[in-house]
Design an enzyme around this catalytic site. Structure first.
Site, PDB file in Angstrom:
ATOM      1  N   ARG A 110       0.808  -1.244   0.000  1.00 23.43           N
ATOM      2  CA  ARG A 110       0.000   0.000   0.000  1.00 23.43           C
ATOM      3  C   ARG A 110       0.835   1.285   0.000  1.00 23.43           C
ATOM      4  NH1 ARG A 110      -3.394  -3.040   3.371  1.00 23.43           N
ATOM      5  NH2 ARG A 110      -5.152  -3.793   2.150  1.00 23.43           N
ATOM      6  N   LYS A 132       3.900  12.157 -10.490  1.00 20.91           N
ATOM      7  CA  LYS A 132       2.983  11.417 -11.365  1.00 20.91           C
ATOM      8  C   LYS A 132       3.652  10.110 -11.727  1.00 20.91           C
ATOM      9  CE  LYS A 132       0.246  14.647 -14.062  1.00 20.91           C
ATOM     10  NZ  LYS A 132      -0.067  15.018 -15.447  1.00 20.91           N
ATOM     11  N   GLU A 174      10.901  19.408 -23.797  1.00 20.89           N
ATOM     12  CA  GLU A 174      10.155  19.658 -22.546  1.00 20.89           C
ATOM     13  C   GLU A 174      10.636  20.969 -21.886  1.00 20.89           C
ATOM     14  OE1 GLU A 174       7.544  17.833 -21.570  1.00 20.89           O
ATOM     15  OE2 GLU A 174       7.839  15.775 -22.274  1.00 20.89           O
ATOM     16  N   LYS A 212       8.689  23.678 -12.757  1.00 17.32           N
ATOM     17  CA  LYS A 212       7.853  22.500 -12.466  1.00 17.32           C
ATOM     18  C   LYS A 212       7.508  22.453 -10.974  1.00 17.32           C
ATOM     19  CE  LYS A 212       6.336  18.107 -13.290  1.00 17.32           C
ATOM     20  NZ  LYS A 212       6.402  16.903 -14.053  1.00 17.32           N
ATOM     21  N   GLU A 222      -3.390  18.096 -10.257  1.00 20.10           N
ATOM     22  CA  GLU A 222      -3.816  18.571 -11.574  1.00 20.10           C
ATOM     23  C   GLU A 222      -5.303  18.931 -11.646  1.00 20.10           C
ATOM     24  OE1 GLU A 222      -1.680  16.772 -14.908  1.00 20.10           O
ATOM     25  OE2 GLU A 222      -3.523  16.961 -16.053  1.00 20.10           O
ATOM     26  N   ARG A 226      -1.640  22.807 -13.169  1.00 19.77           N
ATOM     27  CA  ARG A 226      -0.680  21.758 -13.555  1.00 19.77           C
ATOM     28  C   ARG A 226      -0.971  21.204 -14.948  1.00 19.77           C
ATOM     29  NH1 ARG A 226       1.903  16.691 -10.058  1.00 19.77           N
ATOM     30  NH2 ARG A 226       3.178  15.946 -11.777  1.00 19.77           N
ATOM     31  N   ASN A 230       0.843  19.931 -19.760  1.00 17.96           N
ATOM     32  CA  ASN A 230       0.493  18.999 -20.832  1.00 17.96           C
ATOM     33  C   ASN A 230       0.428  19.690 -22.191  1.00 17.96           C
ATOM     34  OD1 ASN A 230       0.151  16.675 -19.164  1.00 17.96           O
ATOM     35  ND2 ASN A 230      -1.701  17.662 -18.396  1.00 17.96           N
ATOM     36  N   HIS A 233       1.030  17.813 -25.283  1.00 14.60           N
ATOM     37  CA  HIS A 233       0.830  16.395 -24.993  1.00 14.60           C
ATOM     38  C   HIS A 233      -0.494  15.859 -25.542  1.00 14.60           C
ATOM     39  CE1 HIS A 233       4.197  17.218 -22.425  1.00 14.60           C
ATOM     40  NE2 HIS A 233       4.260  15.974 -22.008  1.00 14.60           N
ATOM     41  N   HIS A 237       0.317  12.710 -27.539  1.00 14.05           N
ATOM     42  CA  HIS A 237      -0.114  11.364 -27.152  1.00 14.05           C
ATOM     43  C   HIS A 237      -0.806  10.647 -28.315  1.00 14.05           C
ATOM     44  CE1 HIS A 237      -0.047  12.057 -22.503  1.00 14.05           C
ATOM     45  NE2 HIS A 237       1.153  11.909 -23.024  1.00 14.05           N
ATOM     46  N   HIS A 250       9.005  10.221 -26.881  1.00 12.66           N
ATOM     47  CA  HIS A 250       7.935  10.996 -26.234  1.00 12.66           C
ATOM     48  C   HIS A 250       8.159  12.513 -26.432  1.00 12.66           C
ATOM     49  CE1 HIS A 250       5.021  12.272 -23.263  1.00 12.66           C
ATOM     50  NE2 HIS A 250       5.965  12.980 -22.665  1.00 12.66           N
TER      51      HIS A 250
HETATM   52  P1  NAD Z   1      13.354   6.693 -21.336  1.00 11.38           P
HETATM   53  O1  NAD Z   1      13.181   6.519 -19.905  1.00 11.38           O
HETATM   54  O2  NAD Z   1      12.828   5.632 -22.250  1.00 11.38           O
HETATM   55  O3  NAD Z   1      14.904   6.899 -21.656  1.00 11.38           O
HETATM   56  C1  NAD Z   1      15.312   7.072 -22.982  1.00 11.38           C
HETATM   57  C2  NAD Z   1      16.449   6.110 -23.381  1.00 11.38           C
HETATM   58  O4  NAD Z   1      17.665   6.621 -22.855  1.00 11.38           O
HETATM   59  C3  NAD Z   1      16.305   4.717 -22.833  1.00 11.38           C
HETATM   60  O5  NAD Z   1      16.727   3.816 -23.817  1.00 11.38           O
HETATM   61  C4  NAD Z   1      17.251   4.718 -21.648  1.00 11.38           C
HETATM   62  O6  NAD Z   1      17.719   3.423 -21.340  1.00 11.38           O
HETATM   63  C5  NAD Z   1      18.353   5.595 -22.154  1.00 11.38           C
HETATM   64  N1  NAD Z   1      19.142   6.282 -21.138  1.00 11.38           N
HETATM   65  C6  NAD Z   1      18.736   6.768 -19.945  1.00 11.38           C
HETATM   66  N2  NAD Z   1      19.718   7.463 -19.359  1.00 11.38           N
HETATM   67  C7  NAD Z   1      20.778   7.394 -20.173  1.00 11.38           C
HETATM   68  C8  NAD Z   1      22.095   7.924 -20.122  1.00 11.38           C
HETATM   69  N3  NAD Z   1      22.481   8.711 -19.122  1.00 11.38           N
HETATM   70  N4  NAD Z   1      22.929   7.649 -21.141  1.00 11.38           N
HETATM   71  C9  NAD Z   1      22.521   6.892 -22.201  1.00 11.38           C
HETATM   72  N5  NAD Z   1      21.296   6.386 -22.323  1.00 11.38           N
HETATM   73  C10 NAD Z   1      20.440   6.635 -21.317  1.00 11.38           C
HETATM   74  O7  NAD Z   1      12.705   8.058 -21.858  1.00 11.38           O
HETATM   75  P2  NAD Z   1      12.578   9.518 -21.202  1.00 11.38           P
HETATM   76  O8  NAD Z   1      12.515  10.423 -22.349  1.00 11.38           O
HETATM   77  O9  NAD Z   1      13.556   9.737 -20.139  1.00 11.38           O
HETATM   78  O10 NAD Z   1      11.144   9.460 -20.501  1.00 11.38           O
HETATM   79  C11 NAD Z   1       9.963   9.311 -21.237  1.00 11.38           C
HETATM   80  C12 NAD Z   1       8.884   8.823 -20.307  1.00 11.38           C
HETATM   81  O11 NAD Z   1       8.676   9.784 -19.272  1.00 11.38           O
HETATM   82  C13 NAD Z   1       7.545   8.612 -20.971  1.00 11.38           C
HETATM   83  O12 NAD Z   1       7.050   7.360 -20.611  1.00 11.38           O
HETATM   84  C14 NAD Z   1       6.668   9.712 -20.404  1.00 11.38           C
HETATM   85  O13 NAD Z   1       5.316   9.339 -20.318  1.00 11.38           O
HETATM   86  C15 NAD Z   1       7.285   9.938 -19.058  1.00 11.38           C
HETATM   87  N6  NAD Z   1       7.051  11.278 -18.498  1.00 11.38           N
HETATM   88  C16 NAD Z   1       6.571  11.354 -17.230  1.00 11.38           C
HETATM   89  C17 NAD Z   1       6.343  12.589 -16.647  1.00 11.38           C
HETATM   90  C18 NAD Z   1       5.856  12.670 -15.236  1.00 11.38           C
HETATM   91  O14 NAD Z   1       5.531  13.766 -14.769  1.00 11.38           O
HETATM   92  N7  NAD Z   1       5.810  11.584 -14.516  1.00 11.38           N
HETATM   93  C19 NAD Z   1       6.625  13.754 -17.358  1.00 11.38           C
HETATM   94  C20 NAD Z   1       7.127  13.645 -18.640  1.00 11.38           C
HETATM   95  C21 NAD Z   1       7.339  12.400 -19.199  1.00 11.38           C
END
Ligand code: NAD
Length: 346
Positions: A110, A132, A174, A212, A222, A226, A230, A233, A237, A250
């Site tokens: 939990r 999130k 972003e 942020k 949100e 907040r 998006n 997005h 999406h 993304h």
């Molecule tokens: P990701 O986590 O897939 O990372 C991108 C790639 O880079 C992966 O292959 C990873 O293994 C590699 N990688 C990571 N660090 C590295 C490094 N230092 N050197 C070399 N390679 C490295 O993608 P992302 O762009 O980091 O995140 C996208 C995700 O984040 C999506 O799923 C999106 O929905 C989510 N997101 C969440 C929020 C939130 O508020 N929670 C906000 C924006 C995006």
């Protein structure tokens, strides 16, 4: 530098932007990571980590694994290692690892604590802050999840040295998002300063995190402002979903989504063509894609209704108001959007 988040429900945590310091934890700790990050940086992390008991769970790399099966894998590891309610998960990776680790932490017995150590630019400036968490399913992105705040976020920009160029650019998208929606001065600064310079990059990370943190502190769940994060997005999406999550990163989809949102904003008089062009120029400076071929505008529009932000058959759009401000509205006429979607070929 340390940015503080303070939520009305008394949850507080620090976001440290600096070279990683020694982290001492008198509890059981599980580091969640993937093979890519593990090969590059796990040794460095483990040198900085002391815990009562420490184990690592390595999950497959990729957005396509951001699902419930992988959550089960993380939870199984926690049970096998007899984590208790005082234990801690550490998300060591990009946004995919961060979202899933946070979600698993919110579910295990939990809810247990988790810490973010983000390693991509996107996760450093956005995903690791704000609590999130979640996974995708066949109906769309991030449709299953929870709000679960980390106890600390440690951002070490030196991890970014190994990040592929495309991933870096996705993170810049972003950063641009934060500037367009909230901070005109920052946008102008981005136009004038290049992020391949280490010092500039650290400044941009700090400015984005401050933005942020400020937004999340006012509206954790949100209910209002907040949603502005998006921007890009709602369209992004759909682009990700239409292309089965395997064509655009993304951040790239968000980049195209911002250009689409801007076109709607220009259409209804919220933004000038010149301002929209400035955003395109800034995206292009980092090779962030701005073009997308919409095969069927009606079907693209229908996809909006799968977005979590849509309710009562109304679509919530985040549209820029010039540069540095935005509006959140569900009053945009379908014809205005369809017109833009049909003519979209940047
Ligand atoms: P990701 O986590 O897939 O990372 C991108 C790639 O880079 C992966 O292959 C990873 O293994 C590699 N990688 C990571 N660090 C590295 C490094 N230092 N050197 C070399 N390679 C490295 O993608 P992302 O762009 O980091 O995140 C996208 C995700 O984040 C999506 O799923 C999106 O929905 C989510 N997101 C969440 C929020 C939130 O508020 N929670 C906000 C924006 C995006």
């Amino acid at each position: 530098m340390t940015v503080k988040i303070e939520l009305p429900n008394n949850i507080k945590y620090d976001i440290n932007i600096d070279e990683l310091k020694q982290i001492k934890l008198n509890r059981k700790v599980v580091v969640v990571t993937n093979p890519t990050i593990s090969a590059l940086h796990l040794e460095y992390l483990l040198k900085h980590l002391e815990a009562k008991e420490l184990s690592v769970v390595t999950i497959p790399d990729g957005e396509q694994y951001k699902n419930m099966q992988t959550i089960e894998m993380i939870l199984d590891h926690c049970f096998e290692n007899r984590l208790d309610r005082k234990s801690l998960l550490i998300a060591f990776g990009g946004g995919v690892i961060g979202d899933m680790t946070g979600f698993a932490a919110s579910l295990y017995q939990r809810g247990i604590d988790f810490m973010q150590i983000p390693t991509t630019l996107l996760s450093q400036v956005d995903a690791s802050v704000g609590g999130k968490t979640g996974v995708n399913n066949k109906f769309g992105k991030n449709l299953i999840g929870s709000f679960h705040q980390p106890i600390e976020v440690n951002i070490d920009p030196s991890f970014l040295k190994t990040l592929p160029k495309r991933e870096f650019a996705a993170g810049v998208a972003e950063i641009i998002k934060m500037a367009v929606t909230f901070n005109k001065e920052f946008f102008v600064w981005l136009e004038e300063n290049a992020l391949d310079d280490e010092k500039n990059l650290a400044t941009a990370i700090a400015k984005s995190v401050q933005t942020k943190a400020w937004v999340v502190s006012q509206d954790e769940k949100e209910q209002g402002i907040r949603a502005a994060l998006n921007y890009g997005h709602t369209f992004g999406h759909v682009i990700e979903n239409e292309t089965n999550y395997n064509t655009f990163l993304h951040g790239e989809a968000v980049g195209i989504g911002m250009v689409m949102a801007n076109a709607v904003a220009v259409e209804i008089g919220l933004m000038t063509q010149k301002e929209a062009q400035r955003v395109i120029e800034l995206l292009k400076k980092y090779d962030i894609p701005t073009a997308y071929n919409i095969a069927d505008a009606e079907s693209f529009y229908a996809h909006f209704f799968l977005d979590k932000k849509s309710s009562d058959n109304k679509i919530k759009f985040i549209l820029p108001k010039g540069i540095g401000d935005c509006v959140i509205t569900d009053e945009i006429e379908k014809e205005n959007v369809i017109k833009i979607l049909k003519g979209f070929n940047h």
